[in-house]
Design an enzyme around this catalytic site. Structure first.
Site, PDB file in Angstrom:
ATOM      1  N   GLY A   1     -64.945  15.373  45.909  1.00 54.08           N
ATOM      2  CA  GLY A   1     -64.731  16.590  45.142  1.00 54.08           C
ATOM      3  C   GLY A   1     -63.297  16.696  44.669  1.00 54.08           C
TER       4      GLY A   1
ATOM      5  N   GLU B   1     -57.031 -11.705  33.971  1.00 54.42           N
ATOM      6  CA  GLU B   1     -57.677 -12.996  34.264  1.00 54.42           C
ATOM      7  C   GLU B   1     -59.083 -13.079  33.668  1.00 54.42           C
ATOM      8  OE1 GLU B   1     -57.166 -14.855  38.092  1.00 54.42           O
ATOM      9  OE2 GLU B   1     -55.408 -13.601  38.490  1.00 54.42           O
TER      10      GLU B   1
END
Length: 384
Positions: free
Chosen positions: A338, A362
């Site tokens: 939350g 990468e």
């Protein structure tokens, strides 16, 4: 405590389980202040080197790298501290070309230092106009007698500005495109080497743009033979792409652990949050993604360690699935927390920032999809 039962899978040997226990103990005791990112990285490299963790990032004998140990280290370090994972990973990525293709003299000069944490390494491949498209690199290295002269820029270079040694790729022109690149060992003390910009990101790491202006280095600095640069770069990424997936797995495991702690202690209408079936569904999906990622990662690593010359398909699948799945696992963890999940400094908030880059560097996710599709087509044509 993160699930460790996967270490009993047949991908691993007893030495890998011992290694995981060692890295776990080292990672749990790091506790490095991240206030100054550069200083933190230097400290982490020194401490990981002193603890012997960096030994698996280099092999001066030329025998190669144990990819399963690399993946285990990245997974464990990422679960504890994303910057520690970064420091470890760059020592390997930055020197892998030397380990795999360097001369005995090059290996002797650098690998002992980087493995001991006495020198920081970097991998200089990306350019302003060429990210995943390595073959279109424009930085030049022109032969001049016994030297090469470098001109051009590299950007998004991890450890840029703090590294003691860079593996750099430049166009030497033996042929057009991918066949005209070569790899070099470059040090920052060379005349014409300049750090022109430090780059700030949502998860702080040392990153920089580098410029080379008539930067002269001896021909002996070349790794391998002229024109082998693309092959060298792809071979390095073939190893380390799986380790990126392992780092994502480490982040995902930490997010799952944090979420489990939250839903079993947070009360909603007098009962634990976990009692809600929808919450149980989220936890189930997270656990499924974690195990599926681990299977793909350690399949790729085991395949490489078993002698496969290339694991392009397996590594691409591991990187694509694991980074995308980890993003989803972490997002669910933030949701289960939350408002606390988006509080600056919260563990899941940090993970949310750290995971995003792994879907880009990468080889971005869409690039991995192209790689996988082409590999599938090649397999289909080979079966005919």
């Amino acid at each position: 405590m993160a699930d460790r039962t996967f270490l009993n899978w047949p991908f691993f040997e007893e030495g890998h389980r011992d290694w995981a226990a060692k890295v776990e103990a080292v990672a749990a005791a790091l506790a490095v202040d991240h206030g100054d990112t550069d200083a933190a990285c230097r400290t982490l490299v020194r401490r990981l080197g002193a603890a012997g963790v960096l030994q698996v990032t280099a092999d001066a004998s030329g025998a190669g790298l144990d990819v399963r140990k690399l993946c285990l280290a990245r997974e464990i370090l990422a679960r504890h501290d994303g910057l520690a994972d970064f420091a470890f990973a760059m020592q390997g990525l930055g020197t892998a070309a030397i380990t795999l293709f360097g001369s005995p003299a090059q290996r002797a000069e650098w690998l002992g230092k980087t493995a001991a944490g006495e020198a920081i390494a970097a991998f200089a491949l990306t350019e302003p106009q060429s990210g995943s498209d390595v073959a279109s690199s424009t930085m030049t290295a022109v032969r001049d007698g016994d030297d090469y002269v470098l001109n051009g820029e590299k950007t998004w270079i991890s450890n840029g500005g703090i590294a003691d040694v860079y593996t750099l790729f430049a166009r030497t022109g033996e042929a057009p495109g991918a066949k005209g690149l070569s790899a070099f060992i470059v040090t920052p003390d060379l005349a014409g080497f300049e750090v022109v910009e430090r780059l700030e990101t949502i998860a702080p790491h040392p990153l920089a743009t580098l410029r080379f202006t008539n930067c002269r280095l001896p021909a002996s600095a070349m790794i391998g033979a002229p024109g082998q640069g693309f092959k060298i770069a792809m071979s390095v990424l073939d190893v380390f792409r799986s380790t990126v997936a392992a780092a994502a797995l480490g982040f995902a495991r930490r997010a799952l652990d944090e979420a489990l702690g939250r839903v079993t202690t947070r009360q909603v209408q007098g009962a634990p949050l976990f009692d809600l079936q929808m919450v149980q569904g989220h936890i189930a999906d997270m656990a499924l993604d974690v195990d599926a990622a681990a299977l793909l990662i350690y399949r790729a690593a085991w395949t490489k360690d078993s002698g496969a010359p290339r694991v392009t398909r397996e590594a691409a699948m591991a990187k694509l699935f694991s980074t995308e799945a980890a993003q989803g696992v972490i997002d669910k963890a933030v949701q289960l927390f939350g408002g606390e999940g988006v509080r600056s400094g919260a563990t899941v908030e940090r993970l949310y920032r750290e995971i995003r880059a792994l879907r880009i560097y990468e080889g971005a996710s869409d690039v991995q999809r192209i790689v996988i599709a082409r590999q599938a087509m090649m397999a289909q044509e080979g079966a005919k």
